[in-house]
Design a protein around this motif. Structure first.
Motif, PDB file in Angstrom:
ATOM      1  N   TRP A  85       0.785  -1.226   0.000  1.00 29.20           N
ATOM      2  CA  TRP A  85       0.000   0.000   0.000  1.00 29.20           C
ATOM      3  C   TRP A  85       0.820   1.281   0.000  1.00 29.20           C
ATOM      4  CZ3 TRP A  85      -2.119  -3.708   3.771  1.00 29.20           C
ATOM      5  CH2 TRP A  85      -3.238  -4.383   3.278  1.00 29.20           C
ATOM      6  N   ASN A  86       1.947   1.290   0.679  1.00 27.05           N
ATOM      7  CA  ASN A  86       2.706   2.531   0.819  1.00 27.05           C
ATOM      8  C   ASN A  86       3.372   2.942  -0.494  1.00 27.05           C
ATOM      9  OD1 ASN A  86       3.686   1.385   4.075  1.00 27.05           O
ATOM     10  ND2 ASN A  86       2.067   2.833   3.578  1.00 27.05           N
ATOM     11  N   LEU A  87       3.604   4.230  -0.619  1.00 32.70           N
ATOM     12  CA  LEU A  87       4.217   4.766  -1.841  1.00 32.70           C
ATOM     13  C   LEU A  87       5.708   5.029  -1.615  1.00 32.70           C
ATOM     14  CD1 LEU A  87       1.366   7.214  -2.932  1.00 32.70           C
ATOM     15  CD2 LEU A  87       1.753   4.849  -3.628  1.00 32.70           C
ATOM     16  N   TRP A  88       6.370   4.054  -1.009  1.00 31.18           N
ATOM     17  CA  TRP A  88       7.827   4.123  -0.834  1.00 31.18           C
ATOM     18  C   TRP A  88       8.382   2.700  -0.854  1.00 31.18           C
ATOM     19  CZ3 TRP A  88       8.973   1.781   3.947  1.00 31.18           C
ATOM     20  CH2 TRP A  88       7.971   1.829   4.934  1.00 31.18           C
ATOM     21  N   PRO A  89       9.617   2.528  -1.298  1.00 31.50           N
ATOM     22  CA  PRO A  89      10.193   1.187  -1.417  1.00 31.50           C
ATOM     23  C   PRO A  89      10.597   0.615  -0.063  1.00 31.50           C
ATOM     24  CG  PRO A  89      11.772   2.828  -2.138  1.00 31.50           C
ATOM     25  CD  PRO A  89      10.487   3.561  -1.879  1.00 31.50           C
ATOM     26  N   ILE A  90      10.610  -0.689   0.028  1.00 30.34           N
ATOM     27  CA  ILE A  90      10.879  -1.361   1.289  1.00 30.34           C
ATOM     28  C   ILE A  90      12.252  -1.002   1.849  1.00 30.34           C
ATOM     29  CG2 ILE A  90      11.826  -3.468   0.235  1.00 30.34           C
ATOM     30  CD1 ILE A  90      10.244  -5.043   2.411  1.00 30.34           C
ATOM     31  N   HIS A  91      13.204  -0.678   1.002  1.00 32.09           N
ATOM     32  CA  HIS A  91      14.552  -0.346   1.453  1.00 32.09           C
ATOM     33  C   HIS A  91      14.599   0.966   2.243  1.00 32.09           C
ATOM     34  CE1 HIS A  91      15.023  -3.000  -2.050  1.00 32.09           C
ATOM     35  NE2 HIS A  91      16.062  -3.481  -1.407  1.00 32.09           N
ATOM     36  N   GLU A  92      13.505   1.730   2.227  1.00 37.33           N
ATOM     37  CA  GLU A  92      13.479   3.002   2.958  1.00 37.33           C
ATOM     38  C   GLU A  92      13.042   2.856   4.413  1.00 37.33           C
ATOM     39  OE1 GLU A  92      11.326   6.097   0.998  1.00 37.33           O
ATOM     40  OE2 GLU A  92      12.565   6.033  -0.810  1.00 37.33           O
ATOM     41  N   TRP A  93      12.846   1.633   4.889  1.00 39.62           N
ATOM     42  CA  TRP A  93      12.431   1.462   6.282  1.00 39.62           C
ATOM     43  C   TRP A  93      13.317   2.233   7.265  1.00 39.62           C
ATOM     44  CZ3 TRP A  93       8.531   0.852   9.160  1.00 39.62           C
ATOM     45  CH2 TRP A  93       7.473  -0.006   8.842  1.00 39.62           C
ATOM     46  N   PRO A  94      14.653   2.108   7.203  1.00 42.32           N
ATOM     47  CA  PRO A  94      15.473   2.862   8.170  1.00 42.32           C
ATOM     48  C   PRO A  94      15.261   4.365   8.098  1.00 42.32           C
ATOM     49  CG  PRO A  94      16.771   1.143   7.108  1.00 42.32           C
ATOM     50  CD  PRO A  94      15.474   1.220   6.354  1.00 42.32           C
ATOM     51  N   GLN A  95      15.079   4.878   6.903  1.00 38.16           N
ATOM     52  CA  GLN A  95      14.834   6.306   6.730  1.00 38.16           C
ATOM     53  C   GLN A  95      13.516   6.711   7.377  1.00 38.16           C
ATOM     54  OE1 GLN A  95      15.015   7.640   2.607  1.00 38.16           O
ATOM     55  NE2 GLN A  95      13.508   9.257   3.024  1.00 38.16           N
ATOM     56  N   ARG A  96      12.490   5.885   7.204  1.00 38.62           N
ATOM     57  CA  ARG A  96      11.185   6.202   7.794  1.00 38.62           C
ATOM     58  C   ARG A  96      11.255   6.202   9.321  1.00 38.62           C
ATOM     59  NH1 ARG A  96       8.323   8.469   3.619  1.00 38.62           N
ATOM     60  NH2 ARG A  96       9.341   7.605   1.770  1.00 38.62           N
ATOM     61  N   ILE A  97      11.992   5.257   9.897  1.00 39.83           N
ATOM     62  CA  ILE A  97      12.168   5.228  11.344  1.00 39.83           C
ATOM     63  C   ILE A  97      12.910   6.475  11.813  1.00 39.83           C
ATOM     64  CG2 ILE A  97      13.264   4.016  13.257  1.00 39.83           C
ATOM     65  CD1 ILE A  97      10.827   2.544  12.169  1.00 39.83           C
ATOM     66  N   ALA A  98      13.962   6.846  11.087  1.00 41.23           N
ATOM     67  CA  ALA A  98      14.766   8.008  11.457  1.00 41.23           C
ATOM     68  C   ALA A  98      13.944   9.296  11.440  1.00 41.23           C
ATOM     69  CB  ALA A  98      15.969   8.133  10.522  1.00 41.23           C
ATOM     70  N   GLU A  99      12.995   9.407  10.524  1.00 40.91           N
ATOM     71  CA  GLU A  99      12.154  10.599  10.447  1.00 40.91           C
ATOM     72  C   GLU A  99      11.325  10.773  11.722  1.00 40.91           C
ATOM     73  OE1 GLU A  99      11.468  10.677   5.572  1.00 40.91           O
ATOM     74  OE2 GLU A  99       9.879   9.975   6.920  1.00 40.91           O
ATOM     75  N   ILE A 100      10.849   9.659  12.271  1.00 40.68           N
ATOM     76  CA  ILE A 100      10.061   9.739  13.505  1.00 40.68           C
ATOM     77  C   ILE A 100      10.975   9.957  14.711  1.00 40.68           C
ATOM     78  CG2 ILE A 100       8.353   8.563  14.952  1.00 40.68           C
ATOM     79  CD1 ILE A 100       7.401   9.457  12.135  1.00 40.68           C
TER      80      ILE A 100
END
Length: 304
Positions: A85-100
């Motif tokens: 569902w998300n509009l970002w690739p799975i490899h961006e998980w660390p980036q998404r965590i870092a944003e929070i």
């Protein structure tokens, strides 16, 4: 038995909180603050988790911070489904965590729903599970795979996006590691290799016939951490106490994060489970009663 209490589920997703009734999330903020205070007043050892956000949006978390919500929770949770569902690739998980982490540096960040469906092919789910484990295990304290079981096809998925999702709606029914008929998928064996570090997120419907099978499977897989829910809406059904007691007794072997959500029709601004409550204190009272019933402070002290 209860490690943590999650205050609502995906509050920035219209499938779980109606933004038309609360466009500034001011009612949600009041609801979360009062629930956090209520949980802490009953048992301060239970971690308070801000309902897992979907999408992962640092602006929403920053808004909750400015409104005082983060003062009443210990954990900020995120949900991500980049292959479905998300509009970002799975490899961006660390980036998404870092944003929070950047907007909530004093809080633990948990990934309380991660998953990849088998809609296209079971091999895709295997890849997604392995990549998710590689990127998140050890990166955040808790990771919960969604889910153990496929959603039965005769049940409706909990979503208000159906009209906009097209064929992706059907992905809701393929997120489990085990098919509806009880057949294991290819990814089940892979999951077992990452247990107990990776937990399971499994919703149980009212009087869910899958409860005992779920417990047996989770024990077989070596699961120690579980996330599930107790529905405020269900607490007005006849026989709710017997069902809640049966569910929580069956799950006693696990360190459980229990999610409190779903507004009863008569308690909402509108008669829908996504509605903000007319009085947030009634939701706070429900949270307090559930912690008192299933995780009272004196029980934890006695065990210690």
């Amino acid at each position: 038995m209860i490690e943590a209490a999650m205050i609502w589920n995906e509050p920035n997703n219209k499938s779980h909180w109606d933004p038309e009734l609360d466009p500034e999330w001011s009612i949600f903020a009041k609801t979360a603050i009062e629930a956090g205070k209520a949980i802490a007043s009953v048992n301060p050892d239970v971690k308070r988790v801000l309902g897992g956000i979907s999408p992962i949006d640092p602006h929403f978390i920053n808004r909750m911070k400015t409104m005082g919500v983060l003062d009443e929770v210990d954990v900020v949770a995120v949900h991500g489904f980049p292959l479905d569902w998300n509009l970002w690739p799975i490899h961006e998980w660390p980036q998404r965590i870092a944003e929070i982490e950047a907007v909530a540096p004093d809080h633990e960040i948990w990934a309380t729903e991660v998953g990849v469906g088998s809609f296209g092919a079971e091999e895709v789910q295997v890849f997604g599970l392995e990549k998710t484990a590689e990127l998140l295990l050890g990166r955040v304290p808790r990771v919960f795979w969604y889910s153990l079981f496929d959603l039965p096809r005769e049940w409706e998925a909990t979503t208000r996006h159906r009209e906009a999702e097209g064929s992706s709606y059907y992905r809701h029914f393929y997120m489990g590691l085990i098919k509806e008929d009880g057949t294991p998928k290819l990814a089940l064996e892979n999951f077992a290799r990452h247990s107990p570090q990776m937990g399971i997120m499994q919703w149980f419907h009212f009087e869910d016939p899958r409860l005992d099978d779920a417990v047996a499977w989770m024990k077989r897989l070596g699961v120690t951490h579980l996330r599930t829910g107790l529905s405020w809406w269900d607490s007005y059904r006849p026989g709710w106490e017997a069902w809640f007691d049966r569910q929580m007794e069956a799950l006693e072997a696990f360190e459980t994060t229990v999610t409190f959500c779903f507004t009863p029709d008569h308690e909402g601004v509108a008669p829908h489970y996504t509605s903000p409550p007319k009085d947030p204190m009634y939701f706070a009272d429900f949270c307090a009663r559930m912690i008192e019933r299933y995780a009272p402070a004196q029980r934890k002290a006695a065990v210690a």
